[in-house]
Design an enzyme around this catalytic site. Structure first.
Site, mmCIF file in Angstrom:
data_model
loop_
_atom_site.group_PDB
_atom_site.id
_atom_site.type_symbol
_atom_site.label_atom_id
_atom_site.label_comp_id
_atom_site.label_asym_id
_atom_site.label_seq_id
_atom_site.Cartn_x
_atom_site.Cartn_y
_atom_site.Cartn_z
ATOM 1 N N THR A 1 12.715 -65.062 -92.173
ATOM 2 C CA THR A 1 11.954 -65.423 -90.986
ATOM 3 C C THR A 1 11.852 -64.511 -89.886
ATOM 4 O O THR A 1 11.215 -64.639 -88.760
ATOM 5 C CB THR A 1 12.506 -66.920 -90.560
ATOM 6 O OG1 THR A 1 13.872 -66.765 -90.402
ATOM 7 C CG2 THR A 1 12.113 -67.749 -91.611
ATOM 8 N N TRP B 1 17.432 -66.821 -80.020
ATOM 9 C CA TRP B 1 17.656 -67.496 -81.278
ATOM 10 C C TRP B 1 17.305 -66.792 -82.492
ATOM 11 O O TRP B 1 16.982 -65.743 -82.437
ATOM 12 C CB TRP B 1 16.717 -68.721 -81.159
ATOM 13 C CG TRP B 1 15.326 -68.547 -80.983
ATOM 14 C CD1 TRP B 1 14.547 -67.457 -81.094
ATOM 15 C CD2 TRP B 1 14.437 -69.778 -80.767
ATOM 16 N NE1 TRP B 1 13.231 -67.387 -80.768
ATOM 17 C CE2 TRP B 1 13.081 -68.906 -80.618
ATOM 18 C CE3 TRP B 1 14.174 -71.148 -80.589
ATOM 19 C CZ2 TRP B 1 11.938 -69.572 -80.386
ATOM 20 C CZ3 TRP B 1 13.090 -71.682 -80.289
ATOM 21 C CH2 TRP B 1 11.751 -71.020 -80.183
ATOM 22 N N GLU B 2 17.861 -67.457 -83.553
ATOM 23 C CA GLU B 2 17.748 -66.792 -84.815
ATOM 24 C C GLU B 2 18.574 -65.421 -84.873
ATOM 25 O O GLU B 2 17.965 -64.455 -85.682
ATOM 26 C CB GLU B 2 16.355 -66.757 -85.358
ATOM 27 C CG GLU B 2 15.785 -68.162 -85.859
ATOM 28 C CD GLU B 2 14.839 -68.043 -86.811
ATOM 29 O OE1 GLU B 2 14.778 -67.559 -87.925
ATOM 30 O OE2 GLU B 2 13.757 -68.793 -86.694
ATOM 31 N N GLY B 3 19.579 -65.344 -84.235
ATOM 32 C CA GLY B 3 20.440 -64.203 -84.169
ATOM 33 C C GLY B 3 19.922 -63.436 -82.615
ATOM 34 O O GLY B 3 18.933 -62.893 -82.614
#
Length: 392
Positions: free
Chosen positions: A251, A372-374
């Site tokens: 993603t 977000w997401e890392g």
């Protein structure tokens, strides 16, 4: 090396752009202000296939197995509104988990539910916790086996579609002493399951059209067959930690594409403004201080897109991100989105700071793409470890 899009890619990109222009942008300010979930927009996007074109045909999806097309659509929808894009595409994260980890029986059961054009369903992915953000291995949500069920207890934090989704993928630990090795994923396919509830809905700085909330799990019973990837020893078994890493790797380029959409929106608006705004007897784009900002914006946007497309190409070819290419795309695009939106505000001057003009919203939306997401720091860690391992 060919940068030309195929006819099919151009057609889907144009469909997404038209949808963003006609359906998303006119209501973006409203949903940013009210923080309501844009259900009608989600239904319209689902009806025309913008949510399902990438899912396999055998499950009722469009069967377009092309990561670049996904990235094109995401950029266009985020160009319309990043928050509405998240509302439309938020389901892709739990679906990526099911695709990465699910057994054939699990995929056959759940993926078709999301592909019915006349019945929109949304999903949520529960990984982050109040005390486990970047360090996912320290999650505290527990799962214990009791007969034909697993019993889950814990709290999840900052969950997109949390509590309102039809299906939630929840990561929990079976043995905290094993860190990543003790993590497994479970699918809760009924939001009214006893003990499962939505906690606080978050009020956010940006992407406010997307629903973000806590998940509370108090002795939630999940059938054994809802453990994604099956049980250890099963022929199709996928460890939870490996599934989470595959999901996030899958993603990250899409998150980068969303950041790119914000950057492009701000750049285009600032460019048009600079051509029309007259100061000292000429358009401000003719003043070097403004012109050079726009030149930098255009260059960085193109560079970000090339990194994103490279990550998509690698995925399409089945080549792993050996040098952290997915993280490079996400890191760079997030930083470009933040820099570009701030510079767009500066170009508009006082007008850029007020809500009558959209650039202040884009700046608020952009910030989360460094988090977000890392986070950007985690992406740099991933890249540095990859290049240290690979060498030159």
């Amino acid at each position: 090396m060919d940068f030309e899009l195929t006819k099919e890619q151009r057609e889907i990109r144009d469909l997404a752009h038209e949808f963003a222009e006609k359906e998303v942008r006119p209501v973006a300010a409203h949903y940013d202000e009210t923080e309501e979930t844009p259900w009608e927009i989600i239904k319209k996007a689902h009806k025309i296939g913008l949510t399902t074109f990438s899912y396999p045909e055998e499950y009722g999806g469009g069967g377009i197995d092309d990561p670049i097309t996904n990235l094109l659509v995401t950029e266009e929808l985020s160009w319309g509104c990043a928050g509405i894009n998240v509302a439309i595409n938020g389901t892709h994260l739990p679906m990526a988990a099911i695709m990465a980890m699910g057994t054939k029986a699990q995929k056959d059961k759940w993926i078709p539910q999301f592909c019915d054009p006349n019945n929109v369903k949304i999903g949520a992915m529960g990984l982050t916790e109040p005390g486990a953000g970047s360090d996912v291995s320290s999650i505290q949500t527990t799962a214990r086996r009791e007969g034909d069920y697993y019993v889950l207890n814990g709290t999840k934090q900052f969950i997109t579609n949390g509590g309102i989704a039809d299906v939630h993928v929840v990561f929990a630990t079976l043995d905290r002493s094993k860190g990543w090795g003790g993590v497994a994923a479970f699918l809760i396919d009924d939001k009214n399951t006893p003990g499962f509830s939505m906690g606080r809905k978050e009020r956010k700085m940006g992407v406010r059209a997307s629903h973000t909330a806590q998940l509370i799990l108090e002795d939630v019973k999940v059938p054994v067959e809802n453990r994604l990837g099956g049980e250890p020893g099963d022929p199709e078994y996928v460890p939870g930690a490996l599934g989470a890493l595959k999901m996030l790797e899958h993603t990250r380029p899409g998150v980068a594409a969303a950041a790119l959409g914000i950057a492009r929106a701000a750049y285009e608006y600032a460019l048009d403004y600079a051509k029309e705004r007259i100061q000292f007897g000429r358009p401000i784009i003719e003043h070097q201080a403004v012109a050079f900002k726009l030149a930098d914006m255009a260059t960085k946007i193109d560079a970000a897109r090339l990194l994103i497309w490279r990550a998509g190409w690698l995925r399409h070819k089945g080549i792993g991100f050996k040098r952290g290419e997915g993280s490079m795309a996400k890191l760079f695009a997030g930083d470009v989105a933040m820099e570009t939106t701030i510079d767009a505000i500066q170009i508009l001057g006082g007008y850029g700071y007020i809500k009558e003009y959209p650039v202040e919203k884009w700046a608020r939306d952009a910030k989360i793409y460094q988090i977000w997401e890392g986070t950007a720091e985690i992406q740099r860690m991933v890249i540095s470890r990859a290049i240290a391992k690979m060498g030159r």
